[in-house]
Write a protein that holds these residues in place. Structure first.
Motif, PDB file in Angstrom:
ATOM      1  N   THR A  80       0.815  -1.254  -0.088  1.00  0.00           N
ATOM      2  CA  THR A  80      -0.177  -0.015  -0.043  1.00  0.00           C
ATOM      3  C   THR A  80       0.969   1.353   0.095  1.00  0.00           C
ATOM      4  N   LEU A  81       0.433   2.139  -0.855  1.00  0.00           N
ATOM      5  CA  LEU A  81       1.353   3.543  -0.815  1.00  0.00           C
ATOM      6  C   LEU A  81       0.726   4.355   0.637  1.00  0.00           C
ATOM      7  N   ALA A  82      -0.253   3.852   1.133  1.00  0.00           N
ATOM      8  CA  ALA A  82      -0.702   4.883   2.163  1.00  0.00           C
ATOM      9  C   ALA A  82       0.185   4.439   3.380  1.00  0.00           C
ATOM     10  N   SER A  83       1.029   3.390   3.354  1.00  0.00           N
ATOM     11  CA  SER A  83       1.833   3.231   4.440  1.00  0.00           C
ATOM     12  C   SER A  83       3.312   3.204   4.050  1.00  0.00           C
ATOM     13  N   ALA A  84       3.434   3.020   2.447  1.00  0.00           N
ATOM     14  CA  ALA A  84       4.910   3.068   1.958  1.00  0.00           C
ATOM     15  C   ALA A  84       5.532   4.631   1.805  1.00  0.00           C
ATOM     16  N   GLY A 123      18.552  13.008  -5.823  1.00  0.00           N
ATOM     17  CA  GLY A 123      19.623  13.573  -6.939  1.00  0.00           C
ATOM     18  C   GLY A 123      18.901  13.329  -8.180  1.00  0.00           C
ATOM     19  N   GLU A 124      19.769  12.764  -8.887  1.00  0.00           N
ATOM     20  CA  GLU A 124      19.508  12.385 -10.467  1.00  0.00           C
ATOM     21  C   GLU A 124      18.733  11.203 -10.543  1.00  0.00           C
ATOM     22  N   THR A 125      18.554  10.599  -9.710  1.00  0.00           N
ATOM     23  CA  THR A 125      17.448   9.341  -9.855  1.00  0.00           C
ATOM     24  C   THR A 125      16.277   9.341  -8.915  1.00  0.00           C
ATOM     25  N   LYS A 126      15.210   8.825  -9.488  1.00  0.00           N
ATOM     26  CA  LYS A 126      13.869   8.765  -8.922  1.00  0.00           C
ATOM     27  C   LYS A 126      13.588   7.195  -8.235  1.00  0.00           C
ATOM     28  N   ILE A 127      12.656   7.245  -7.222  1.00  0.00           N
ATOM     29  CA  ILE A 127      12.251   6.380  -6.577  1.00  0.00           C
ATOM     30  C   ILE A 127      10.742   6.039  -6.981  1.00  0.00           C
ATOM     31  N   GLU A 128      10.437   4.902  -7.615  1.00  0.00           N
ATOM     32  CA  GLU A 128       8.928   4.852  -7.807  1.00  0.00           C
ATOM     33  C   GLU A 128       8.415   3.708  -6.937  1.00  0.00           C
ATOM     34  N   LEU A 129       7.546   4.078  -6.208  1.00  0.00           N
ATOM     35  CA  LEU A 129       6.707   2.943  -5.414  1.00  0.00           C
ATOM     36  C   LEU A 129       5.436   2.540  -6.419  1.00  0.00           C
ATOM     37  N   CYS A 157       7.233  13.125  -1.287  1.00  0.00           N
ATOM     38  CA  CYS A 157       6.805  12.543  -2.452  1.00  0.00           C
ATOM     39  C   CYS A 157       6.080  13.659  -3.381  1.00  0.00           C
ATOM     40  N   TYR A 158       6.742  13.681  -4.321  1.00  0.00           N
ATOM     41  CA  TYR A 158       6.495  14.852  -5.271  1.00  0.00           C
ATOM     42  C   TYR A 158       5.436  14.771  -6.378  1.00  0.00           C
ATOM     43  N   LYS A 159       4.810  13.397  -6.581  1.00  0.00           N
ATOM     44  CA  LYS A 159       3.947  13.008  -7.565  1.00  0.00           C
ATOM     45  C   LYS A 159       3.296  11.660  -7.382  1.00  0.00           C
ATOM     46  N   THR A 160       1.830  11.657  -7.212  1.00  0.00           N
ATOM     47  CA  THR A 160       1.367  10.262  -7.677  1.00  0.00           C
ATOM     48  C   THR A 160       0.568  10.197  -8.638  1.00  0.00           C
ATOM     49  N   PRO A 212       4.652   7.620   3.504  1.00  0.00           N
ATOM     50  CA  PRO A 212       5.364   8.214   4.723  1.00  0.00           C
ATOM     51  C   PRO A 212       6.471   7.616   5.003  1.00  0.00           C
ATOM     52  N   LEU A 213       6.603   6.157   4.850  1.00  0.00           N
ATOM     53  CA  LEU A 213       8.073   5.644   5.246  1.00  0.00           C
ATOM     54  C   LEU A 213       8.955   5.953   4.621  1.00  0.00           C
ATOM     55  N   PHE A 214       8.992   6.196   3.247  1.00  0.00           N
ATOM     56  CA  PHE A 214       9.912   6.574   2.181  1.00  0.00           C
ATOM     57  C   PHE A 214      10.179   7.863   2.450  1.00  0.00           C
ATOM     58  N   GLU A 215       9.135   8.886   2.635  1.00  0.00           N
ATOM     59  CA  GLU A 215       9.353  10.258   3.234  1.00  0.00           C
ATOM     60  C   GLU A 215      10.328  10.380   4.034  1.00  0.00           C
ATOM     61  N   LYS A 216      10.145   9.541   5.244  1.00  0.00           N
ATOM     62  CA  LYS A 216      11.276   9.490   6.340  1.00  0.00           C
ATOM     63  C   LYS A 216      12.612   9.022   6.033  1.00  0.00           C
ATOM     64  N   LEU A 217      12.559   8.033   5.424  1.00  0.00           N
ATOM     65  CA  LEU A 217      13.672   7.093   4.775  1.00  0.00           C
ATOM     66  C   LEU A 217      14.670   8.326   3.956  1.00  0.00           C
ATOM     67  N   LEU A 218      14.024   8.839   2.863  1.00  0.00           N
ATOM     68  CA  LEU A 218      14.741   9.666   1.932  1.00  0.00           C
ATOM     69  C   LEU A 218      15.114  11.193   2.524  1.00  0.00           C
TER      70      LEU A 218
END
Ligand code: ZN
Length: 133
Positions: free
Chosen positions: A13-17, A48-54, A29-32, A19-25
């Motif tokens: 679920t994005l609902a839990s992932a 940086g130059e790279t994105k993470i896509e959940l 999150c700039y876009k869904t 906020p977790l990645f916001e804390k981690l990184l």
């Protein structure tokens, strides 16, 4: 192929992932975005130059739902930026790789995308992506 454009991670679920990645990184999150053809909701982070896509499945029969069922949450694909996707697809076909589509498809984040079959890439799902003009 150019830089690693993004890394795709399958989540339940994005609902839990998110906020977790916001804390981690330590970045918001700039876009869904929903990609209907792939039956996924996506959430993007810039690092940086790279994105993470959940990736979260919108359908219990979708590719991400089936991936998680088989392998659990985690690394799903690595996406490389390409300057000319059709040319790169031709080149890879010529090298014996198996592409999942004949023509590039519209993907998330204003991209045209194509995937390589992971059976021929040591189990790693590779995405080619090119900015749509
Ligand atoms: Zn991707």
């Amino acid at each position: 192929m150019q830089k690693v454009e993004h890394i795709g991670i399958a989540v339940k679920t994005l609902a839990s992932a998110v906020p977790l990645f916001e804390k981690l990184l330590n970045t918001p999150c700039y876009k869904t975005e929903m990609v209907e053809t792939e039956k996924v909701n996506t959430a993007f982070f810039k690092q940086g130059e790279t994105k993470i896509e959940l990736l979260e499945s919108t359908d219990p029969e979708g590719v991400i739902a089936r991936f998680i069922e088989k392998k659990g949450e985690g690394l799903h694909h690595i996406a490389f930026d390409v300057a000319d996707i059709e040319k790169e697809m031709e080149r890879l076909k010529g090298e014996g790789f198996v592409l999942l589509y004949d023509k590039p498809k519209p993907g998330a984040d204003n991209k045209l995308v194509c995937f390589l079959h992971p059976k021929h890439t040591n189990g790693v799902l590779i995405e080619l992506c090119m900015e749509r003009k």
